[in-house]
Design a protein around this motif. Structure first.
Motif, PDB file in Angstrom:
ATOM      1  N   PRO A 132       4.248  79.409 -38.897  1.00  0.00           N
ATOM      2  CA  PRO A 132       5.342  80.305 -38.536  1.00  0.00           C
ATOM      3  C   PRO A 132       4.911  81.749 -38.292  1.00  0.00           C
ATOM      4  CG  PRO A 132       5.711  79.308 -40.706  1.00  0.00           C
ATOM      5  CD  PRO A 132       4.429  78.776 -40.189  1.00  0.00           C
ATOM      6  N   THR A 133       3.775  82.172 -38.826  1.00  0.00           N
ATOM      7  CA  THR A 133       3.347  83.563 -38.631  1.00  0.00           C
ATOM      8  C   THR A 133       2.901  83.836 -37.193  1.00  0.00           C
ATOM      9  OG1 THR A 133       1.037  83.166 -39.243  1.00  0.00           O
ATOM     10  CG2 THR A 133       2.588  83.697 -41.037  1.00  0.00           C
ATOM     11  N   GLN A 134       2.614  82.793 -36.426  1.00  0.00           N
ATOM     12  CA  GLN A 134       2.174  82.971 -35.043  1.00  0.00           C
ATOM     13  C   GLN A 134       3.317  82.937 -34.035  1.00  0.00           C
ATOM     14  OE1 GLN A 134      -0.946  83.866 -34.101  1.00  0.00           O
ATOM     15  NE2 GLN A 134      -1.135  84.085 -36.305  1.00  0.00           N
ATOM     16  N   VAL A 135       4.533  82.734 -34.534  1.00  0.00           N
ATOM     17  CA  VAL A 135       5.700  82.626 -33.658  1.00  0.00           C
ATOM     18  C   VAL A 135       6.531  83.908 -33.760  1.00  0.00           C
ATOM     19  CG1 VAL A 135       7.797  81.305 -33.216  1.00  0.00           C
ATOM     20  CG2 VAL A 135       5.732  80.130 -33.971  1.00  0.00           C
ATOM     21  N   PRO A 136       6.830  84.551 -32.627  1.00  0.00           N
ATOM     22  CA  PRO A 136       7.666  85.761 -32.676  1.00  0.00           C
ATOM     23  C   PRO A 136       9.033  85.459 -33.296  1.00  0.00           C
ATOM     24  CG  PRO A 136       6.609  85.548 -30.521  1.00  0.00           C
ATOM     25  CD  PRO A 136       6.361  84.262 -31.265  1.00  0.00           C
ATOM     26  N   SER A 137       9.509  86.383 -34.109  1.00  0.00           N
ATOM     27  CA  SER A 137      10.747  86.161 -34.871  1.00  0.00           C
ATOM     28  C   SER A 137      11.955  85.895 -33.982  1.00  0.00           C
ATOM     29  CB  SER A 137      11.016  87.359 -35.784  1.00  0.00           C
ATOM     30  OG  SER A 137      11.171  88.542 -35.001  1.00  0.00           O
ATOM     31  N   GLU A 138      11.990  86.462 -32.789  1.00  0.00           N
ATOM     32  CA  GLU A 138      13.152  86.292 -31.914  1.00  0.00           C
ATOM     33  C   GLU A 138      13.320  84.843 -31.423  1.00  0.00           C
ATOM     34  OE1 GLU A 138      10.849  88.719 -31.541  1.00  0.00           O
ATOM     35  OE2 GLU A 138       9.781  88.355 -29.683  1.00  0.00           O
ATOM     36  N   LEU A 139      12.317  84.005 -31.615  1.00  0.00           N
ATOM     37  CA  LEU A 139      12.402  82.612 -31.180  1.00  0.00           C
ATOM     38  C   LEU A 139      13.066  81.705 -32.203  1.00  0.00           C
ATOM     39  CD1 LEU A 139       8.879  82.090 -29.595  1.00  0.00           C
ATOM     40  CD2 LEU A 139      10.935  83.052 -28.582  1.00  0.00           C
ATOM     41  N   TRP A 140      13.182  82.166 -33.439  1.00  0.00           N
ATOM     42  CA  TRP A 140      13.648  81.284 -34.509  1.00  0.00           C
ATOM     43  C   TRP A 140      15.003  80.648 -34.255  1.00  0.00           C
ATOM     44  CZ3 TRP A 140      10.623  78.800 -37.437  1.00  0.00           C
ATOM     45  CH2 TRP A 140       9.343  79.334 -37.694  1.00  0.00           C
ATOM     46  N   PRO A 141      16.002  81.360 -33.731  1.00  0.00           N
ATOM     47  CA  PRO A 141      17.288  80.673 -33.504  1.00  0.00           C
ATOM     48  C   PRO A 141      17.157  79.435 -32.596  1.00  0.00           C
ATOM     49  CG  PRO A 141      17.592  83.039 -33.387  1.00  0.00           C
ATOM     50  CD  PRO A 141      16.102  82.801 -33.463  1.00  0.00           C
ATOM     51  N   VAL A 142      16.392  79.542 -31.522  1.00  0.00           N
ATOM     52  CA  VAL A 142      16.228  78.399 -30.610  1.00  0.00           C
ATOM     53  C   VAL A 142      15.371  77.320 -31.270  1.00  0.00           C
ATOM     54  CG1 VAL A 142      15.376  77.658 -28.342  1.00  0.00           C
ATOM     55  CG2 VAL A 142      16.485  79.892 -28.583  1.00  0.00           C
ATOM     56  N   LEU A 143      14.298  77.718 -31.946  1.00  0.00           N
ATOM     57  CA  LEU A 143      13.426  76.746 -32.613  1.00  0.00           C
ATOM     58  C   LEU A 143      14.195  75.924 -33.643  1.00  0.00           C
ATOM     59  CD1 LEU A 143      10.262  78.954 -33.177  1.00  0.00           C
ATOM     60  CD2 LEU A 143      10.416  76.960 -31.673  1.00  0.00           C
ATOM     61  N   LEU A 144      15.000  76.602 -34.453  1.00  0.00           N
ATOM     62  CA  LEU A 144      15.740  75.903 -35.507  1.00  0.00           C
ATOM     63  C   LEU A 144      16.876  75.054 -34.930  1.00  0.00           C
ATOM     64  CD1 LEU A 144      15.783  78.724 -38.191  1.00  0.00           C
ATOM     65  CD2 LEU A 144      14.312  76.699 -38.112  1.00  0.00           C
ATOM     66  N   GLN A 145      17.523  75.556 -33.870  1.00  0.00           N
ATOM     67  CA  GLN A 145      18.609  74.798 -33.235  1.00  0.00           C
ATOM     68  C   GLN A 145      18.110  73.452 -32.729  1.00  0.00           C
ATOM     69  OE1 GLN A 145      20.177  76.720 -29.744  1.00  0.00           O
ATOM     70  NE2 GLN A 145      21.472  74.994 -29.216  1.00  0.00           N
ATOM     71  N   HIS A 146      16.890  73.439 -32.196  1.00  0.00           N
ATOM     72  CA  HIS A 146      16.344  72.211 -31.618  1.00  0.00           C
ATOM     73  C   HIS A 146      15.354  71.494 -32.545  1.00  0.00           C
ATOM     74  CE1 HIS A 146      18.168  72.840 -27.676  1.00  0.00           C
ATOM     75  NE2 HIS A 146      17.891  74.112 -27.842  1.00  0.00           N
ATOM     76  N   ASN A 147      15.127  72.055 -33.744  1.00  0.00           N
ATOM     77  CA  ASN A 147      14.222  71.444 -34.719  1.00  0.00           C
ATOM     78  C   ASN A 147      12.841  71.157 -34.091  1.00  0.00           C
ATOM     79  OD1 ASN A 147      13.488  70.431 -37.229  1.00  0.00           O
ATOM     80  ND2 ASN A 147      14.124  68.362 -36.720  1.00  0.00           N
ATOM     81  N   LEU A 148      12.222  72.206 -33.589  1.00  0.00           N
ATOM     82  CA  LEU A 148      10.990  72.065 -32.813  1.00  0.00           C
ATOM     83  C   LEU A 148       9.715  72.325 -33.601  1.00  0.00           C
ATOM     84  CD1 LEU A 148      12.127  73.846 -29.536  1.00  0.00           C
ATOM     85  CD2 LEU A 148      11.785  71.390 -29.876  1.00  0.00           C
ATOM     86  N   TYR A 149       8.676  71.597 -33.239  1.00  0.00           N
ATOM     87  CA  TYR A 149       7.291  71.839 -33.635  1.00  0.00           C
ATOM     88  C   TYR A 149       7.048  71.721 -35.130  1.00  0.00           C
ATOM     89  CZ  TYR A 149       7.538  73.776 -28.937  1.00  0.00           C
ATOM     90  OH  TYR A 149       7.776  73.950 -27.594  1.00  0.00           O
ATOM     91  N   GLY A 150       7.962  71.145 -35.867  1.00  0.00           N
ATOM     92  CA  GLY A 150       7.772  71.003 -37.298  1.00  0.00           C
ATOM     93  C   GLY A 150       7.788  72.326 -38.036  1.00  0.00           C
ATOM     94  N   LEU A 151       8.350  73.339 -37.402  1.00  0.00           N
ATOM     95  CA  LEU A 151       8.379  74.676 -38.007  1.00  0.00           C
ATOM     96  C   LEU A 151       9.639  74.871 -38.846  1.00  0.00           C
ATOM     97  CD1 LEU A 151       7.265  76.681 -34.866  1.00  0.00           C
ATOM     98  CD2 LEU A 151       6.006  76.573 -37.014  1.00  0.00           C
ATOM     99  N   SER A 152       9.483  75.579 -39.935  1.00  0.00           N
ATOM    100  CA  SER A 152      10.632  76.039 -40.693  1.00  0.00           C
ATOM    101  C   SER A 152      10.476  77.537 -40.838  1.00  0.00           C
ATOM    102  CB  SER A 152      10.709  75.353 -42.050  1.00  0.00           C
ATOM    103  OG  SER A 152       9.500  75.512 -42.756  1.00  0.00           O
ATOM    104  N   GLU A 153      11.587  78.229 -40.832  1.00  0.00           N
ATOM    105  CA  GLU A 153      11.575  79.690 -40.822  1.00  0.00           C
ATOM    106  C   GLU A 153      10.769  80.234 -42.000  1.00  0.00           C
ATOM    107  OE1 GLU A 153      14.733  83.172 -39.682  1.00  0.00           O
ATOM    108  OE2 GLU A 153      15.470  81.278 -40.444  1.00  0.00           O
ATOM    109  N   PRO A 154       9.952  81.257 -41.747  1.00  0.00           N
ATOM    110  CA  PRO A 154       9.149  81.820 -42.837  1.00  0.00           C
ATOM    111  C   PRO A 154      10.013  82.537 -43.866  1.00  0.00           C
ATOM    112  CG  PRO A 154       8.849  83.106 -40.825  1.00  0.00           C
ATOM    113  CD  PRO A 154       9.730  81.932 -40.492  1.00  0.00           C
TER     114      PRO A 154
END
Length: 189
Positions: free
Chosen positions: A167-189
């Protein structure tokens, strides 16, 4: 003639490196266009529509009127993207921007010589992906006018995030879309 920087990316997902590159390009060019594309040499972790939404969130966060997401330029083939850009901006000098990680692949791209003769090629050095002299020589041999861009892009990579979610390599502004679609096995830091 005014330059127009063109930067297509898989954006699978966009990383801090993508953000650094877009911000760096704004320091070098009066206008920068970006888009998400399907790269025929890669397997993508999310559909193009979702990757475009991720890139749109990044562009919105950078918030500079000289940077625009132009998804209509998207094509799996760089030469087709260049044809679309040339048709829309015939009076602009087009600079097709890639990272140093792609310099050794371009000669294998569809209609590579046509692409390289139709624009300037801007290469941004990505930390961890050295630029090989033989790759530059091959590109110039195919007709490329190469600009080595004075940028140092951090060593983040979408493929690494897909393989080992960080998660540290992903810009924070992407989190809403990432979490909405449950992408890349990421969970918000």
């Amino acid at each position: 003639m005014t330059c127009l920087a063109l930067f297509g990316t898989s954006a699978d997902p966009p990383t801090r490196g993508h953000r650094a590159l877009l911000e760096g390009l704004l320091g070098l060019f009066p206008q920068v266009l970006t888009w998400a594309s399907d790269n025929p040499l890669k397997h993508h972790g999310a559909p193009l529509e979702v990757r475009s939404a991720l890139l749109a969130a990044l562009v919105a966060a950078i918030d500079d009127p000289r940077l625009r997401l132009d998804q209509e330029l998207s094509s799996p083939w760089a030469v087709e993207t260049l044809e679309r850009a040339r048709a829309r901006w015939p009076d602009r000098e087009l600079v097709f921007v890639v990272g140093s990680d792609l310099a050794g692949q371009i000669h294998r791209w569809r209609r590579a010589e046509e692409l390289l003769r139709g624009c300037r090629l801007g290469i941004a050095r990505r930390q961890g992906w050295p630029l090989e002299v033989t790759d530059l020589e091959r590109l110039r041999g195919l007709g490329a006018t190469v600009d080595l861009l004075p940028l140092a892009i951090p060593p983040s990579a979408s493929s690494r995030i897909r393989a080992q979610p960080d998660p540290t390599q992903v810009p924070s502004e992407l989190w809403p879309v990432l979490l909405q679609h449950n992408l890349y096995g990421l969970s918000e830091p």
